[in-house]
Design an enzyme around this catalytic site. Structure first.
Site, mmCIF file in Angstrom:
data_model
loop_
_atom_site.group_PDB
_atom_site.id
_atom_site.type_symbol
_atom_site.label_atom_id
_atom_site.label_comp_id
_atom_site.label_asym_id
_atom_site.label_seq_id
_atom_site.Cartn_x
_atom_site.Cartn_y
_atom_site.Cartn_z
ATOM 1 N N GLU A 273 38.801 4.215 34.725
ATOM 2 C CA GLU A 273 40.325 3.664 34.289
ATOM 3 C C GLU A 273 41.363 4.820 34.908
ATOM 4 O O GLU A 273 42.016 5.454 34.035
ATOM 5 C CB GLU A 273 40.333 3.650 32.729
ATOM 6 C CG GLU A 273 39.511 2.833 32.095
ATOM 7 C CD GLU A 273 39.407 2.886 30.359
ATOM 8 O OE1 GLU A 273 40.010 3.801 29.928
ATOM 9 O OE2 GLU A 273 38.814 2.045 30.076
ATOM 10 N N PRO A 274 41.244 5.192 36.204
ATOM 11 C CA PRO A 274 42.154 6.221 36.673
ATOM 12 C C PRO A 274 43.681 5.475 36.748
ATOM 13 O O PRO A 274 43.810 4.353 36.949
ATOM 14 C CB PRO A 274 41.666 6.541 37.890
ATOM 15 C CG PRO A 274 40.997 5.306 38.491
ATOM 16 C CD PRO A 274 40.498 4.639 37.119
ATOM 17 N N CYS A 343 72.780 13.535 26.213
ATOM 18 C CA CYS A 343 73.425 14.355 25.320
ATOM 19 C C CYS A 343 72.523 15.099 24.427
ATOM 20 O O CYS A 343 72.193 15.094 23.295
ATOM 21 C CB CYS A 343 74.492 13.843 24.453
ATOM 22 S SG CYS A 343 75.845 13.245 25.497
HETATM 23 N N1 LLP Z 1 42.428 4.976 29.706
HETATM 24 C C1 LLP Z 1 42.825 5.377 28.608
HETATM 25 C C2 LLP Z 1 42.174 4.598 27.418
HETATM 26 C C3 LLP Z 1 43.971 6.066 28.403
HETATM 27 O O1 LLP Z 1 44.463 6.187 27.224
HETATM 28 C C4 LLP Z 1 44.675 6.636 29.434
HETATM 29 C C5 LLP Z 1 45.981 7.286 29.530
HETATM 30 C C6 LLP Z 1 43.934 6.130 30.797
HETATM 31 C C7 LLP Z 1 42.959 5.514 31.113
HETATM 32 C C8 LLP Z 1 44.603 6.798 32.264
HETATM 33 O O2 LLP Z 1 44.555 8.281 32.217
HETATM 34 P P1 LLP Z 1 45.123 8.959 33.446
HETATM 35 O O3 LLP Z 1 44.152 8.679 34.629
HETATM 36 O O4 LLP Z 1 46.406 8.409 33.962
HETATM 37 O O5 LLP Z 1 45.261 10.365 33.194
HETATM 38 N N2 LLP Z 1 52.177 10.150 29.456
HETATM 39 C C9 LLP Z 1 51.219 11.099 29.822
HETATM 40 C C10 LLP Z 1 49.964 10.740 29.832
HETATM 41 C C11 LLP Z 1 49.462 9.664 28.780
HETATM 42 C C12 LLP Z 1 48.097 9.159 29.061
HETATM 43 C C13 LLP Z 1 47.710 8.319 28.099
HETATM 44 N N3 LLP Z 1 46.240 7.659 28.593
HETATM 45 C C14 LLP Z 1 52.040 11.952 30.983
HETATM 46 O O6 LLP Z 1 53.053 11.768 31.183
HETATM 47 O O7 LLP Z 1 51.459 13.047 31.300
#
Ligand code: LLP
Length: 414
Positions: A273-274, A343
């Site tokens: 799940e990237p 703000c």
């Molecule tokens: N699978 C699940 C169950 C997740 O909760 C997430 C991300 C992903 C996959 C994807 O993860 P990634 O490959 O994108 O690292 N808003 C934060 C990141 C929150 C991630 C939440 N879950 C930021 O801006 O760093």
């Protein structure tokens, strides 16, 4: 490949000058590179080529329809966390049969819709959810495919707000309860137990925690097998980090090689799940300098993008590189804070940054393709930014800038 590079002193997205995009669509505007998104997706696909695999792009990272459409055309699957994300995937032409549904708070209507369109699998995070999915499936005369998301209690060594795989986090079923939950699940006639998964956090810059988590999940697979429960797929989650500054995250192929080695011959299929690793460095936020304010203590570069457009610096103290789009004038480099019009003192895009920036300049906030627009809000009654996707020499407006009229629609006075 370099999606964003200078040509004749002007920063380009693929073949298109960012100055032209700002002129045509205004600022603040998110700009994405189709080629960069595709290249990163293909890196995962090739990295895992030796195993049957399904890449389920994490829609939350960037859910623009054009982004989802580009990935759908490559044959990608999708990881969703809400019915809203599901409808986006469907609208973009995604195959519901390649969708996995994660999240700790799935509502009945969301489960019903996911069953109706035939998603690949629910990633179940707690027993009452398992029972609710079973209930909804029974009422619909269906059999719901489920995988358990286990919490392997592994420290992802990332920002605490985005670490999800430790026992004090709200996510997943504790690894030591997983066996009994599986046994329970296999007794529920309207469920079909197909997989197991974990997701330990985001922006991981080391492979060790992934390896530990996958090893723990594999142990469970073996224990389950010994008890006659066959697991078809392992979902390794997302979380691979990208370079924002000087991090050295593992390359996709190194990550893939490590996991493939562990999983070879163990399960029928590996799901992943990237999110960030596919879109993070494929997008930037284009913004214009409105004013430069000098105070005795500091120099503030006030831009037209703010924390409502890109909340990562405010929320995680995230560091994003800021580049001047046109490198022409000989104005001096000066240390400054790059701030927005909102703000709050927390409204900054960069602090204590030595850059050249004068009034009217265009700046590019780099590595903003993931969790940029998708986390944006209307705080301070600010319409959300436009989004543009560049494909070679063409730039397409893929989301028009929100209008104040759209902001007010749906509200009434007494
Ligand atoms: N699978 C699940 C169950 C997740 O909760 C997430 C991300 C992903 C996959 C994807 O993860 P990634 O490959 O994108 O690292 N808003 C934060 C990141 C929150 C991630 C939440 N879950 C930021 O801006 O760093």
């Amino acid at each position: 490949m370099q999606a964003f590079a200078y040509r004749d002193g002007v920063l380009h997205a693929e073949g298109v000058a960012l100055t032209g995009i700002a002129g045509r669509h205004g600022t603040p505007t998110y700009v994405y590179s189709r080629a960069a998104i595709e290249a990163r997706w293909r890196a995962f696909d090739q990295g895992f080529a030796c195993l049957p695999h399904l890449i389920c792009y994490a829609v939350k990272a960037n859910s623009n329809l054009a982004v989802l459409g580009v990935l759908a055309r490559l044959g990608s699957g999708f990881d969703i966390v809400s019915v809203g994300e599901l409808e986006r995937v469907l609208r973009a032409g995604g195959d519901p049969g390649k969708v996995v549904f994660a999240g700790v708070g799935k509502r009945e209507d969301e489960i019903a819709r996911a069953l109706e369109v035939g998603i690949r699998c629910f990633n179940v995070e707690l027993v009452p959810e398992l029972e609710r999915i079973h209930d909804v499936a029974r009422r619909m005369g269906a059999r719901a495919p489920v995988a358990l998301r286990v919490n392997p209690d592994v420290d992802a060594r990332t920002h605490p707000y985005i670490a999800t795989g430790m026992k004090q986090n709200k996510f997943g079923i504790p690894a030591d309860e997983a066996l009994s939950v599986y046994e329970y699940a296999t007794r529920l006639p309207h469920l079909k137990v197909t997989g197991i998964g974990c997701h330990i956090g985001s922006q991981l810059t080391e492979v060790g925690p992934f390896d530990d988590a996958v090893a723990k999940v594999l142990d469970l697979v073996h224990l389950l097998r010994a008890r006659g429960v066959e697991i078809e797929h392992i979902d390794i989650g997302g979380g691979l980090g990208i370079q924002y500054r000087d991090e050295e995250p593992p390359a996709v192929h190194a990550y893939a090689e490590l996991i493939s080695r562990r999983l070879a011959g163990q399960v029928k299929e590996v799901l992943m799940e990237p999110g960030r690793a596919i879109v993070g460095n494929a997008g930037i936020l284009l913004t214009r300098v409105e004013y430069v304010k000098e105070t005795p203590a500091k120099r503030f570069v006030i831009v037209d993008a703010a924390m409502n457009d890109l909340i990562r610096p405010a929320l995680y103290e995230a560091w994003h590189e800021i580049l001047r789009v046109r490198r022409d004038s000989d104005a001096p480099v000066a240390e400054c804070d790059v701030v927005g019009p909102v703000c709050e003192t927390g409204d900054f895009l960069a602090r204590n940054r030595a850059i050249v920036a004068v009034q009217g300049d265009l700046l590019a906030v780099m590595s903003a393709g993931a969790y940029g627009f998708s986390m944006s809000s209307n705080y301070n009654a600010r319409p959300r930014a436009a989004e543009v996707m560049v494909d070679g020499a063409q730039a397409y407006l893929v989301r028009a800038r929100e209008t104040v009229g759209q902001l007010l629609a749906g509200e009434t006075t007494l």
